[in-house]
Design a protein around this motif. Structure first.
Motif, PDB file in Angstrom:
ATOM      1  N   ALA A 188       0.668  -1.165  -0.011  1.00  0.00           N
ATOM      2  CA  ALA A 188      -0.003   0.145  -0.029  1.00  0.00           C
ATOM      3  C   ALA A 188       0.781   1.323   0.068  1.00  0.00           C
ATOM      4  O   ALA A 188       1.981   1.163   0.402  1.00  0.00           O
ATOM      5  CB  ALA A 188      -0.861   0.196   1.243  1.00  0.00           C
ATOM      6  N   PRO A 189       0.492   2.341  -0.548  1.00  0.00           N
ATOM      7  CA  PRO A 189       1.247   3.519  -0.599  1.00  0.00           C
ATOM      8  C   PRO A 189       1.552   4.029   0.805  1.00  0.00           C
ATOM      9  O   PRO A 189       0.375   4.147   1.783  1.00  0.00           O
ATOM     10  CB  PRO A 189       0.261   4.392  -1.154  1.00  0.00           C
ATOM     11  CG  PRO A 189      -0.860   3.815  -2.043  1.00  0.00           C
ATOM     12  CD  PRO A 189      -0.961   2.558  -1.299  1.00  0.00           C
ATOM     13  N   ASP A 190       2.766   4.192   1.317  1.00  0.00           N
ATOM     14  CA  ASP A 190       3.221   4.606   2.448  1.00  0.00           C
ATOM     15  C   ASP A 190       2.518   3.613   3.615  1.00  0.00           C
ATOM     16  O   ASP A 190       2.153   3.879   4.878  1.00  0.00           O
ATOM     17  CB  ASP A 190       2.839   5.701   2.977  1.00  0.00           C
ATOM     18  CG  ASP A 190       3.465   6.923   2.013  1.00  0.00           C
ATOM     19  OD1 ASP A 190       4.613   6.922   1.766  1.00  0.00           O
ATOM     20  OD2 ASP A 190       2.730   8.109   1.855  1.00  0.00           O
ATOM     21  N   GLY A 191       2.475   2.142   3.173  1.00  0.00           N
ATOM     22  CA  GLY A 191       1.852   1.261   3.925  1.00  0.00           C
ATOM     23  C   GLY A 191       2.511   1.003   5.457  1.00  0.00           C
ATOM     24  O   GLY A 191       1.999   0.684   6.393  1.00  0.00           O
ATOM     25  N   GLU A 192       3.704   0.936   5.409  1.00  0.00           N
ATOM     26  CA  GLU A 192       4.553   0.884   6.617  1.00  0.00           C
ATOM     27  C   GLU A 192       4.283   1.947   7.669  1.00  0.00           C
ATOM     28  O   GLU A 192       4.094   1.592   8.967  1.00  0.00           O
ATOM     29  CB  GLU A 192       6.123   0.729   6.286  1.00  0.00           C
ATOM     30  CG  GLU A 192       6.763   2.058   5.689  1.00  0.00           C
ATOM     31  CD  GLU A 192       6.619   1.984   4.261  1.00  0.00           C
ATOM     32  OE1 GLU A 192       7.292   2.807   3.708  1.00  0.00           O
ATOM     33  OE2 GLU A 192       5.966   1.090   3.603  1.00  0.00           O
ATOM     34  N   TRP A 193       4.150   3.214   7.019  1.00  0.00           N
ATOM     35  CA  TRP A 193       3.690   4.480   8.131  1.00  0.00           C
ATOM     36  C   TRP A 193       2.240   4.168   8.385  1.00  0.00           C
ATOM     37  O   TRP A 193       2.018   4.328   9.765  1.00  0.00           O
ATOM     38  CB  TRP A 193       4.007   5.795   7.324  1.00  0.00           C
ATOM     39  CG  TRP A 193       5.381   6.058   7.192  1.00  0.00           C
ATOM     40  CD1 TRP A 193       6.378   6.039   6.204  1.00  0.00           C
ATOM     41  CD2 TRP A 193       6.268   6.492   8.632  1.00  0.00           C
ATOM     42  NE1 TRP A 193       7.531   6.340   6.353  1.00  0.00           N
ATOM     43  CE2 TRP A 193       7.425   6.731   7.814  1.00  0.00           C
ATOM     44  CE3 TRP A 193       6.017   6.752   9.595  1.00  0.00           C
ATOM     45  CZ2 TRP A 193       8.534   7.257   8.650  1.00  0.00           C
ATOM     46  CZ3 TRP A 193       7.201   7.364  10.387  1.00  0.00           C
ATOM     47  CH2 TRP A 193       8.260   7.497   9.893  1.00  0.00           C
ATOM     48  N   LEU A 194       1.619   3.972   7.441  1.00  0.00           N
ATOM     49  CA  LEU A 194       0.023   3.672   7.770  1.00  0.00           C
ATOM     50  C   LEU A 194      -0.094   2.418   8.958  1.00  0.00           C
ATOM     51  O   LEU A 194      -0.891   2.676   9.632  1.00  0.00           O
ATOM     52  CB  LEU A 194      -0.693   3.600   6.698  1.00  0.00           C
ATOM     53  CG  LEU A 194      -0.851   4.559   5.752  1.00  0.00           C
ATOM     54  CD1 LEU A 194      -1.562   4.305   4.353  1.00  0.00           C
ATOM     55  CD2 LEU A 194      -1.626   5.721   6.390  1.00  0.00           C
ATOM     56  N   SER A 195       0.557   1.574   8.712  1.00  0.00           N
ATOM     57  CA  SER A 195       0.424   0.359   9.391  1.00  0.00           C
ATOM     58  C   SER A 195       0.995   0.779  10.920  1.00  0.00           C
ATOM     59  O   SER A 195       0.259   0.283  11.968  1.00  0.00           O
ATOM     60  CB  SER A 195       1.039  -0.906   8.900  1.00  0.00           C
ATOM     61  OG  SER A 195       1.195  -1.959   9.955  1.00  0.00           O
ATOM     62  N   LEU A 196       1.930   1.275  11.016  1.00  0.00           N
ATOM     63  CA  LEU A 196       2.701   1.792  12.188  1.00  0.00           C
ATOM     64  C   LEU A 196       1.575   2.591  13.067  1.00  0.00           C
ATOM     65  O   LEU A 196       1.359   2.442  14.242  1.00  0.00           O
ATOM     66  CB  LEU A 196       4.069   2.470  12.149  1.00  0.00           C
ATOM     67  CG  LEU A 196       4.833   2.884  13.271  1.00  0.00           C
ATOM     68  CD1 LEU A 196       5.320   1.484  14.182  1.00  0.00           C
ATOM     69  CD2 LEU A 196       5.909   3.702  12.834  1.00  0.00           C
ATOM     70  N   VAL A 197       1.101   3.684  12.500  1.00  0.00           N
ATOM     71  CA  VAL A 197       0.170   4.426  13.115  1.00  0.00           C
ATOM     72  C   VAL A 197      -1.188   3.965  13.680  1.00  0.00           C
ATOM     73  O   VAL A 197      -1.456   4.068  14.642  1.00  0.00           O
ATOM     74  CB  VAL A 197      -0.112   5.824  12.115  1.00  0.00           C
ATOM     75  CG1 VAL A 197      -1.288   6.558  12.868  1.00  0.00           C
ATOM     76  CG2 VAL A 197       1.192   6.744  11.807  1.00  0.00           C
ATOM     77  N   LEU A 198      -1.726   2.977  12.690  1.00  0.00           N
ATOM     78  CA  LEU A 198      -2.885   2.356  13.142  1.00  0.00           C
ATOM     79  C   LEU A 198      -2.514   1.331  14.297  1.00  0.00           C
ATOM     80  O   LEU A 198      -3.345   1.014  15.177  1.00  0.00           O
ATOM     81  CB  LEU A 198      -3.327   1.467  11.798  1.00  0.00           C
ATOM     82  CG  LEU A 198      -4.692   0.851  11.956  1.00  0.00           C
ATOM     83  CD1 LEU A 198      -5.869   1.692  12.485  1.00  0.00           C
ATOM     84  CD2 LEU A 198      -5.013  -0.063  10.816  1.00  0.00           C
ATOM     85  N   ALA A 199      -1.609   0.724  14.113  1.00  0.00           N
ATOM     86  CA  ALA A 199      -1.123  -0.230  15.256  1.00  0.00           C
ATOM     87  C   ALA A 199      -1.068   0.451  16.490  1.00  0.00           C
ATOM     88  O   ALA A 199      -1.385  -0.112  17.528  1.00  0.00           O
ATOM     89  CB  ALA A 199       0.123  -1.024  14.686  1.00  0.00           C
TER      90      ALA A 199
END
Length: 325
Positions: free
Chosen positions: A241-252
């Motif tokens: 996903a676009p910037d998926g690692e950042w989105l995943s980190l924030v969501l987690a």
């Protein structure tokens, strides 16, 4: 018997064979023996009742498991040999048997909780029956049937068992809608970044629905399932996903913060377990992908450990303050 004993003892006291205190002691001992004799049958019956109740409960669970196991066995080894009619009959039977058994137990008020669990199992079987009878390979309507029947069961019978079936059906429904309706020919990969985002949004909607339902029914179970939905959304965001690692980190981080806050306030350890699992699985992977080095994974593990230690400290202080208050 006690009255005759009192009469005889009174005569012995008059004859100065026994003192009045000795006679009174004998009368009290006789009364205590009589009470013990009367309580023995009731105590044995009380012990036998829970034991027989547990046996009947186990038999009900085994019956439901046998129905499910029979369907799995037929589907794994003999499904192709049954023919179209045989497959449909098995699918319908897998729904009818637990549905009728659960309804009888709930209506008869003999084993209502077991009956609700069997009815929740029938919700799964209803979706499976539709899948087989109508040969629907898209799973959308089948998953929707599981969700709708579970919602009806939760509203009518107010049992957390329907939250489990409804949650799993909703997660399957999100996958079915994304892969068969929104992106019917696309797959997850570098050429398509929309699927992970769509899946994450769907999982989050499921989580929010479960969190809201927890205000009305089985809060611990509902919020735990909501945490699992957030965990699943964090995982799929890492799939190109676009910037998926950042989105995943924030969501987690947000989901974990909500779970640990609920844990500190309510001391329900299920929240802490799920929160710890999210931290230990998402933070190291996301930071590794952000930094592109193993140092990121180490930082993620250290940060997760620090958060867990801080949670323990806060909870310990609350326990120390509570008795004083």
């Amino acid at each position: 018997m006690v009255n005759r004993l009192e009469t005889e003892l009174a005569r012995l006291v008059e004859q100065q064979v026994l003192s009045s205190s000795q006679a009174q002691g004998l009368v009290e001992a006789a009364r205590a023996d009589r009470l013990d004799t009367q309580q023995v049958p009731s105590e044995s019956a009380a012990r036998a009742t829970p034991r027989s109740s547990a046996v009947l409960e186990v038999l009900g669970y085994v019956g439901g498991a046998l129905v499910l196991g029979a369907v799995i066995m037929l589907g794994s080894f003999f499904w192709g040999d049954l023919g179209s009619t045989g497959r449909k009959l098995v699918a319908v039977a897998s729904m009818v048997v637990p549905a009728l058994g659960g309804a009888a137990l709930v209506r008869g008020r003999t084993r209502p909780e077991l009956g609700r669990i069997l009815l929740a199992l029938a919700c799964y079987a209803a979706g499976f029956a539709y899948l087989v009878v109508f040969d629907d390979r898209k799973f959308v309507v089948s998953a929707a049937i599981v969700v709708l029947t579970s919602a009806v069961g939760a509203v009518v019978l107010r049992s957390g068992a329907f939250l489990v079936s409804g949650w799993s059906g909703a997660m399957l429904l999100v996958c079915a809608v994304v892969f068969n309706v929104i992106d019917p020919v696309e797959t997850i990969g570098p050429d398509n970044t929309a699927v992970p985002v769509h899946l994450a949004v769907g999982f989050l909607l499921v989580g929010l629905t479960l969190a809201a339902s927890g205000l009305l029914l089985s809060q611990t179970l509902a919020w735990s399932l909501a945490g699992l939905s957030g965990w699943a959304a964090s995982i799929v965001l890492q799939m190109d996903a676009p910037d998926g690692e950042w989105l995943s980190l924030v969501l987690a981080t947000l989901v974990t913060a909500a779970l640990l806050t609920a844990f500190v306030l309510s001391r329900r350890y299920a929240y802490a377990v799920i929160g710890c699992a999210i931290l230990l699985s998402i933070w190291p992977v996301s930071l590794y992908r952000i930094i592109h080095d193993a140092v990121g994974a180490a930082i993620g593990l250290v940060a997760a450990g620090a958060v867990l230690i801080g949670t323990v400290i806060v909870l310990s202080r609350r326990r120390r303050i509570s008795p004083a208050a």
